[in-house]
Design a protein around this motif. Structure first.
Motif, PDB file in Angstrom:
ATOM      1  N   GLU A  94       0.826  -1.201   0.000  1.00  0.00           N
ATOM      2  CA  GLU A  94       0.000   0.000   0.000  1.00  0.00           C
ATOM      3  C   GLU A  94       0.865   1.257   0.000  1.00  0.00           C
ATOM      4  O   GLU A  94       1.915   1.311   0.632  1.00  0.00           O
ATOM      5  N   THR A  95       0.411   2.277  -0.720  1.00  0.00           N
ATOM      6  CA  THR A  95       1.113   3.561  -0.715  1.00  0.00           C
ATOM      7  C   THR A  95       0.788   4.308   0.574  1.00  0.00           C
ATOM      8  O   THR A  95      -0.195   3.998   1.252  1.00  0.00           O
ATOM      9  N   PRO A  96       1.583   5.300   0.963  1.00  0.00           N
ATOM     10  CA  PRO A  96       1.312   6.055   2.187  1.00  0.00           C
ATOM     11  C   PRO A  96      -0.077   6.678   2.158  1.00  0.00           C
ATOM     12  O   PRO A  96      -0.604   7.024   1.090  1.00  0.00           O
ATOM     13  N   ALA A  97      -0.675   6.818   3.340  1.00  0.00           N
ATOM     14  CA  ALA A  97      -2.025   7.382   3.427  1.00  0.00           C
ATOM     15  C   ALA A  97      -2.079   8.775   2.818  1.00  0.00           C
ATOM     16  O   ALA A  97      -3.064   9.159   2.198  1.00  0.00           O
ATOM     17  N   SER A  98      -1.004   9.541   3.000  1.00  0.00           N
ATOM     18  CA  SER A  98      -0.914  10.867   2.385  1.00  0.00           C
ATOM     19  C   SER A  98       0.415  10.982   1.652  1.00  0.00           C
ATOM     20  O   SER A  98       1.468  10.778   2.232  1.00  0.00           O
ATOM     21  N   LYS A  99       0.323  11.301   0.367  1.00  0.00           N
ATOM     22  CA  LYS A  99       1.542  11.517  -0.410  1.00  0.00           C
ATOM     23  C   LYS A  99       1.944  12.984  -0.393  1.00  0.00           C
ATOM     24  O   LYS A  99       2.873  13.384  -1.080  1.00  0.00           O
ATOM     25  N   ASN A 100       1.241  13.784   0.420  1.00  0.00           N
ATOM     26  CA  ASN A 100       1.524  15.209   0.476  1.00  0.00           C
ATOM     27  C   ASN A 100       2.607  15.534   1.497  1.00  0.00           C
ATOM     28  O   ASN A 100       2.946  16.696   1.704  1.00  0.00           O
ATOM     29  N   ILE A 101       3.133  14.506   2.145  1.00  0.00           N
ATOM     30  CA  ILE A 101       4.233  14.725   3.089  1.00  0.00           C
ATOM     31  C   ILE A 101       5.556  14.598   2.342  1.00  0.00           C
ATOM     32  O   ILE A 101       5.621  14.043   1.249  1.00  0.00           O
ATOM     33  N   THR A 102       6.603  15.126   2.935  1.00  0.00           N
ATOM     34  CA  THR A 102       7.926  15.031   2.304  1.00  0.00           C
ATOM     35  C   THR A 102       8.541  13.667   2.583  1.00  0.00           C
ATOM     36  O   THR A 102       8.092  12.928   3.483  1.00  0.00           O
ATOM     37  N   VAL A 103       9.583  13.348   1.850  1.00  0.00           N
ATOM     38  CA  VAL A 103      10.315  12.105   2.073  1.00  0.00           C
ATOM     39  C   VAL A 103      10.880  12.075   3.487  1.00  0.00           C
ATOM     40  O   VAL A 103      10.804  11.056   4.182  1.00  0.00           O
ATOM     41  N   GLY A 104      11.416  13.204   3.936  1.00  0.00           N
ATOM     42  CA  GLY A 104      11.960  13.276   5.291  1.00  0.00           C
ATOM     43  C   GLY A 104      10.899  13.003   6.345  1.00  0.00           C
ATOM     44  O   GLY A 104      11.161  12.299   7.333  1.00  0.00           O
TER      45      GLY A 104
END
Length: 263
Positions: A94-104
């Motif tokens: 599964e992809t992260p719940a929010s892709k609006n966060i940074t990689v860090g």
């Protein structure tokens, strides 16, 4: 004879599956294997054979039907989810719940088992995050939003999050899904290097059987009849890869260690 203290993850007479009103549905039974520190272990089998069910069972996400799972010689049943999070980290499909966060920020989530209730990062936490980014070659992407990443880059970021969690065991469910051949090989080579440089046990499920044979220290083959565990060369010599799929279309060529299409 292998040293019992070197085992990080073991199963004994393990049966996995589902509980329902009509009774238990067994997906696989009599699973017996022992994983060592510093090893890359591939889990292979046809679709629907139970690979994801096994991984969920090892992570205590899904209840087992019978048998035992031991993590660092301690029965999995005795672990709380909090204590298990300091021993075992998971990378799911599964992809992260929010892709609006940074990689860090994504990688920093790996430190949650260790932070206080405010989620405050200590200098030690920040060091683990930086080391994880460096190990996965994602340092230059630290401030990039996750939605800006390619599939391969996102997979590296998720692996970095697991590294930041700093557990002796990492379990990944099909980490090369949706990647092209170059990036599939790149991710598996990364996992191989990480297992050696960090002395972690890394178990992953995959359909990239040819690549896994070349890179893995041990492999677990799941078939409808039985499961087989050992180093790839032993499994090839025993003919177990030929049992993975019906032979009317493809078969395993033990001489070259690859599957071939039957004309």
């Amino acid at each position: 004879m292998q040293n019992q203290d070197n085992f990080t993850l073991q199963t004994k007479n393990l049966s996995i599956g589902y509980f329902n009103k009509k009774g238990n549905h067994t997906v696989a039974k009599d699973l017996n294997f022992s994983l060592n520190k510093g090893e890359l272990v591939g889990l292979v089998g046809s679709n629907g054979i139970g690979k994801s069910t096994l991984l969920r069972s090892l992570c205590k996400v899904q209840k087992i039907l019978s048998g035992d799972i031991f993590v660092n010689n301690k029965n999995l049943k005795s672990f709380t989810f909090e204590s298990l999070a300091e021993t075992l980290s998971v990378v799911l499909t599964e992809t992260p719940a929010s892709k609006n966060i940074t990689v860090g920020e994504l990688v920093a989530l790996g430190r949650q088992p260790y932070t206080n209730w405010l989620g405050t990062l200590t200098e030690d936490d920040k060091q683990h995050i930086l080391q994880a980014l460096e190990a996965t070659e994602m340092s230059s992407f630290k401030n990039r939003k996750c939605y800006e990443l390619s599939d391969g880059q996102l997979q590296r970021a998720l692996i970095a999050r697991a590294l930041a969690q700093d557990t002796p065991i990492i379990i990944l469910d099909e980490p090369t899904t949706h990647l092209d051949l170059y990036h599939r090989a790149s991710i598996l080579k990364l996992l191989k290097n990480l297992s050696k440089t960090t002395d972690k046990t890394i178990l992953f499920s995959t359909h990239e059987i040819d690549l896994a044979i070349q890179l893995c220290d041990q492999m677990l083959i799941m078939t409808p009849e039985e499961s087989y565990f050992g180093d790839p060369c032993q499994l090839i010599e025993s003919g177990h890869f030929s049992k993975l799929f019906p032979k009317n279309l493809i078969d395993f060529d033990g001489d070259v260690g690859r599957f071939k299409i039957i004309n």
